[in-house]
Write a protein that holds these residues in place. Structure first.
Motif, mmCIF file in Angstrom:
data_model
loop_
_atom_site.group_PDB
_atom_site.id
_atom_site.type_symbol
_atom_site.label_atom_id
_atom_site.label_comp_id
_atom_site.label_asym_id
_atom_site.label_seq_id
_atom_site.Cartn_x
_atom_site.Cartn_y
_atom_site.Cartn_z
ATOM 1 N N PHE A 239 0.803 -1.064 -0.256
ATOM 2 C CA PHE A 239 -0.226 0.190 0.136
ATOM 3 C C PHE A 239 0.845 1.691 -0.223
ATOM 4 N N ASN A 240 0.466 2.394 -0.548
ATOM 5 C CA ASN A 240 0.841 4.023 -0.970
ATOM 6 C C ASN A 240 0.648 4.876 0.219
ATOM 7 N N THR A 251 -8.998 13.700 -7.079
ATOM 8 C CA THR A 251 -8.772 13.087 -8.029
ATOM 9 C C THR A 251 -7.357 12.982 -8.752
ATOM 10 N N GLY A 252 -6.400 13.556 -8.636
ATOM 11 C CA GLY A 252 -4.833 14.140 -8.255
ATOM 12 C C GLY A 252 -4.183 12.750 -7.730
ATOM 13 N N ASP A 253 -4.434 12.305 -6.249
ATOM 14 C CA ASP A 253 -3.764 11.682 -5.944
ATOM 15 C C ASP A 253 -4.446 10.395 -5.664
ATOM 16 N N ILE A 254 -5.476 9.833 -6.203
ATOM 17 C CA ILE A 254 -5.893 8.799 -6.716
ATOM 18 C C ILE A 254 -5.905 8.385 -8.359
ATOM 19 N N GLU A 255 -5.478 9.276 -9.092
ATOM 20 C CA GLU A 255 -5.131 9.128 -10.295
ATOM 21 C C GLU A 255 -3.612 9.055 -10.047
ATOM 22 N N ASP A 259 -2.478 5.343 -2.329
ATOM 23 C CA ASP A 259 -3.701 4.302 -2.143
ATOM 24 C C ASP A 259 -4.819 5.612 0.111
ATOM 25 N N VAL A 260 -3.979 5.553 0.394
ATOM 26 C CA VAL A 260 -4.067 6.040 2.111
ATOM 27 C C VAL A 260 -3.760 7.522 1.857
ATOM 28 N N ALA A 261 -4.953 8.501 2.154
ATOM 29 C CA ALA A 261 -3.841 9.698 3.264
ATOM 30 C C ALA A 261 -4.553 10.441 4.479
ATOM 31 N N MET A 262 -3.565 10.224 4.930
ATOM 32 C CA MET A 262 -3.022 10.875 6.538
ATOM 33 C C MET A 262 -2.983 11.714 6.452
ATOM 34 N N PRO A 263 -3.183 12.252 7.589
ATOM 35 C CA PRO A 263 -3.828 11.585 8.845
ATOM 36 C C PRO A 263 -5.307 12.783 8.611
ATOM 37 N N GLY A 264 -6.631 11.766 9.700
ATOM 38 C CA GLY A 264 -7.497 11.605 9.474
ATOM 39 C C GLY A 264 -8.238 12.374 10.556
ATOM 40 N N PRO A 265 -9.747 12.824 10.872
ATOM 41 C CA PRO A 265 -10.369 12.518 9.662
ATOM 42 C C PRO A 265 -10.572 13.710 8.452
#
Length: 819
Positions: A239-240, A251-255, A259-265
């Protein structure tokens, strides 16, 4: 033909992988869009949300790389603190790195952590990099070998790794916004190379993408480097995850393969990602691929129902303190030892230096952990030397700013609501509050929390004017011994969301105190959410500085102590303001008047040994005036005990330099400050020793250098195919370990290639009078360059000299090879 155990193991592994993949696909098929998008967004500071509908437990991550902090950033949750990554690289021992990783997996499991945010495998492009103590080396091959051992060790304990920071995160200045302009060849041969080696040799379960941009594209959106190279060419299937707060575009990140954007929420994933799919801006298949990668990680670490974890039985328990001590002494690099000043001879010893008493064992920033104990050089030598043979003098204190309240303080945190009512409390063993997400004292919520008061007593160890201060942003009230010295807001003009954590403490009070007499202290903070950080964080510290004596008097006292002793041991060090995450260095000088101290002590006692306590290179202008120089890096919690082991000769110093040490004036690459948002890597493939040789400059101590307590004679080097066999002889009087280094040098000079480069190494051990062979395989990649014209690796045929020796400049034997 009988099947080998290795082949059988590979087949069993493939079957297990296939079984886990089947569970992953079944789980993925049960999830709706909203659940999938939510899984890719941090639930809080350190974890991903659980999805009970598919039997998925919350995945927990934790910072490393020298210890496992866990989800609580506090000394209440202690951790083993190993030596710095530069120290681990200085051992030139991938097997030892494996053992370090296995210990950290043990620590992670103890703290219920599934993924360690380590190792850092960025390169020491310039000696000014402020976070270089957290990376391994200036050389990509050495970095890849040590990093592979570390990753395999961690994952052997069933805990995932995230190799970071992908890629070219080689300095701290403007790290959130800088675009590093790097040629394709330099990327491939230097900066991508350690990541590629670790993916190939250690199969990491995670990668962390960096804050910075590369050639105009931010790394969390870099589909070429992530999707085409990392996943496509190299076959990475982990995983990235973004560096914390690095993800900026749904859109830029998923393209771009994030995989995972941290931290949340609050992140660019979660609800915004689901909305982007419904709006037709993102294909749901992209989301599915990211979720698949997360579920695969969950299956590997054993938190997805129905999937057997990769490791079902953890390795045997490891003694963390013993391993920390072993790594430290094997990492110490003896760069000078005139007249066999070390090991120490019988007699009296004057120990000098503030860092000898208050040891600096790790670097600043997110790598910080809190060990249960720290053995200082004073502690270690007091225990090891005969009673009455050791004296101590401060000499010169390198710390020019306040430190977080620690020794002599007994504090707790009291939480109140807007009406002043107490709603909870917690301990604060070192005057530092770092509560992230829901990590609050019992009964406290962010909705009800209005103020936090650090309150308790301070018992000074010295009489005189004590300075108190504040690290953090916002409104504070500081009271010492009944007097309120500050009641106002503390602000900053820096555009860094982590300034409250990495910024300098500000002096706000000075009180005349008496040694041994406790006084009450209180620091109250009105809680506000920091701007620029997409999660709820409460972070501030009470800071303190002891009375500052006249520097000339301290140096004079040290000189007298040195003159009266048979040997003077001076410990010099950097500080958090010199080496830390968040900023780069301005020069390579030791802070304060430490250089002046060494000059003075050396003049008074020719048998002066200097211990250098820094995570990365510093200038040593007095090195030719002293008898011995021992580099100890940031040596971890057992550093003082390891130092006693080495100084007394119980063990030899085992380290070799993983990076070149030289003066700032001679350093070939020093530009770390961007211009107009860009930092061009104009040096191309010439960094570290490659650049020093190209420029014809002589460093203080070269890459690979390091002395032991015995001598070695290099007898022969033979080449068979792509394997070099080097025979060495222990010509000294005691057993020892030698790191045999193999360099490859093209016979015909080529201005576009370095004069030589590290192609392999091996550690060997032998008793006095014994000979031993080091066998080093020459990898095909050592003969290749990245050809930008055809965008591929090119095997460069021709004649090479295979050179073996003790450092990049101390090459003892050689043989020709034609390929």
């Amino acid at each position: 033909m009988a099947e080998t155990a290795e082949n059988a193991g590979m087949k069993a592994g493939n079957v297990a992988d296939q079984a886990r993949e089947a569970v992953v696909e079944a789980a993925l098929g049960k999830l709706g869009l909203d659940a999938k998008a939510r899984l890719l967004s941090g639930k809080d500071m350190w974890s991903l949300p659980a999805l009970p509908e598919i039997g998925l437990t919350s995945l927990v991550m934790s910072d490393g790389p020298i210890g496992v902090r866990g989800v609580h950033w506090t000394a209440d949750d202690p951790s083993i603190a190993l030596p710095s990554p530069t120290a681990l690289a200085a051992t030139w021992d991938p097997a030892l790195a494996h053992r370090a990783g296995a210990l950290l997996a043990q620590e992670a499991r103890r703290k219920r952590v599934h993924v360690l945010l380590a190792p850092t495998v960025n390169l020491h492009r310039s000696p000014l990099g402020g976070r270089h103590f957290e990376a391994y080396s200036e050389d990509p091959y050495l970095t890849g070998r040590i990093g592979s051992g570390y990753v395999r060790g961690v994952q052997s304990g069933g805990v995932g790794t995230t190799v970071k920071h992908f890629v070219a995160n080689d300095a701290e200045t403007d790290r959130f916004t800088v675009s590093n302009v790097v040629s394709e060849r330099a990327l491939r041969e230097l900066y991508l190379a350690p990541f590629e080696a670790i993916v190939e040799n250690a199969h990491p379960w995670g990668i962390m993408t960096a804050y910075n941009s590369v050639n105009g594209t931010t790394m969390t959106e870099h589909r070429y480097l992530v999707n085409e190279i990392l996943r496509g060419e190299w076959g990475f299937d982990g995983f990235n995850v973004s560096d914390w707060t690095a993800a900026r575009s749904t859109t830029g990140d998923i393209e771009g393969g994030l995989d995972v954007a941290m931290p949340g929420p609050q992140t660019v994933y979660g609800a915004p990602l689901a909305a982007a799919v419904r709006a037709g801006e993102v294909e749901e298949a992209k989301v599915d691929e990211a979720v698949r990668n997360v579920l695969r990680l969950a299956a590997r670490v054993g938190i997805l129902d129905g999937a057997e974890p990769v490791v079902t039985e953890p390795p045997a328990a490891i003694d963390g303190e013993a391993l920390a001590r072993e790594i430290a002494r094997r990492a110490f690099v003896l760069v000078r030892n005139e007249r066999q000043a070390l090991p120490l001879k019988p007699g009296t010893v004057a120990l000098i230096g503030a860092a000898a008493r208050d040891a600096r064992v790790l670097g600043g920033g997110s790598a910080t952990v809190f060990p249960t104990r720290i053995v200082s050089p004073l502690d270690g030598l007091t225990a090891a030397l005969p009673e009455g043979s050791l004296t101590y003098a401060v000499g010169a204190d390198p710390t020019e700013e306040l430190a977080v309240a620690d020794k002599g303080f007994e504090l707790r945190a009291v939480c109140r609501d807007a009406n002043g009512e107490v709603i909870g409390s917690g301990s604060a063993p070192n005057g530092q509050i770092q509560w992230m997400g829901d990590d609050l004292p019992e009964g406290v919520t962010h909705d009800t929390l209005h103020t936090v008061e650090l309150t308790g007593t301070f018992t000074p160890r010295d009489s005189g004017p004590h300075t108190f201060g504040i690290k953090g942003l916002g409104a504070f009230t500081l009271t010492v011994d009944g007097t309120t010295y500050f009641d106002d807001a503390q602000r900053t003009d820096k555009d860094d969301p982590f300034e409250a954590f990495f910024g300098a403490p500000v002096p706000r009070a000075q009180a005349e105190l008496t040694a041994g007499e406790p006084v009450e202290v209180s620091l109250t903070h009105v809680v506000t959410l920091p701007e620029g950080i997409p999660m709820k964080v409460v972070g501030f510290s009470l800071a303190h500085q002891e009375p500052q004596r006249d520097a000339d008097e301290l140096i004079a006292e040290a000189v007298e102590a040195a003159r009266a002793a048979d040997t003077a041991v001076v410990v010099v060090a950097t500080t958090d303001r010199v080496e830390s995450e968040g900023y780069d260095r301005k020069d390579l000088r030791l802070p304060g008047r430490q250089d002046e101290l060494v000059h003075a002590v050396a003049a008074a006692n020719p048998n002066t040994v200097v211990v250098v306590n820094s995570g990365s290179p510093v200038e040593l202008p007095w090195r030719d005036e002293v008898a011995a120089v021992l580099l100890t890096w940031f040596p971890g919690q057992e550093g003082g005990a390891a130092l006693a082991d080495v100084l007394t000769g119980a063990h030899e110093p085992g380290g070799r330099l993983p990076s070149t040490w030289g003066s700032f004036a001679d350093a070939p690459v020093t530009q770390v400050v961007p211009a107009d948002g860009e930092l061009p890597y104009t040096e191309g493939v010439f960094i570290g020793y490659r650049a020093w040789e190209k420029e014809g400059k002589t460093p203080s101590y070269p890459f690979g250098h390091g002395l032991g307590y015995t001598d070695w004679t290099y007898e022969s080097l033979e080449i068979s195919g792509m394997t070099a066999t080097i025979r060495v002889h222990n010509s000294g009087e005691r057993a020892g370990r030698e790191v045999v280094q193999v360099y490859l040098a093209p016979v015909e000079a080529d201005a576009e290639r370095p004069a030589r480069w590290l192609a392999g190494f091996a550690g060997v051990e032998a008793g006095p009078g014994e000979s031993v062979e080091a066998v080093v395989d020459l990898p095909r990649r050592a003969f290749e360059i990245w050809d930008e014209n055809v965008a591929s690796w090119a095997f460069v045929k021709g004649s090479y000299e295979v050179q073996a020796g003790r450092s990049i400049i101390d090459r003892r034997v050689a043989a020709a090879i034609n390929v």
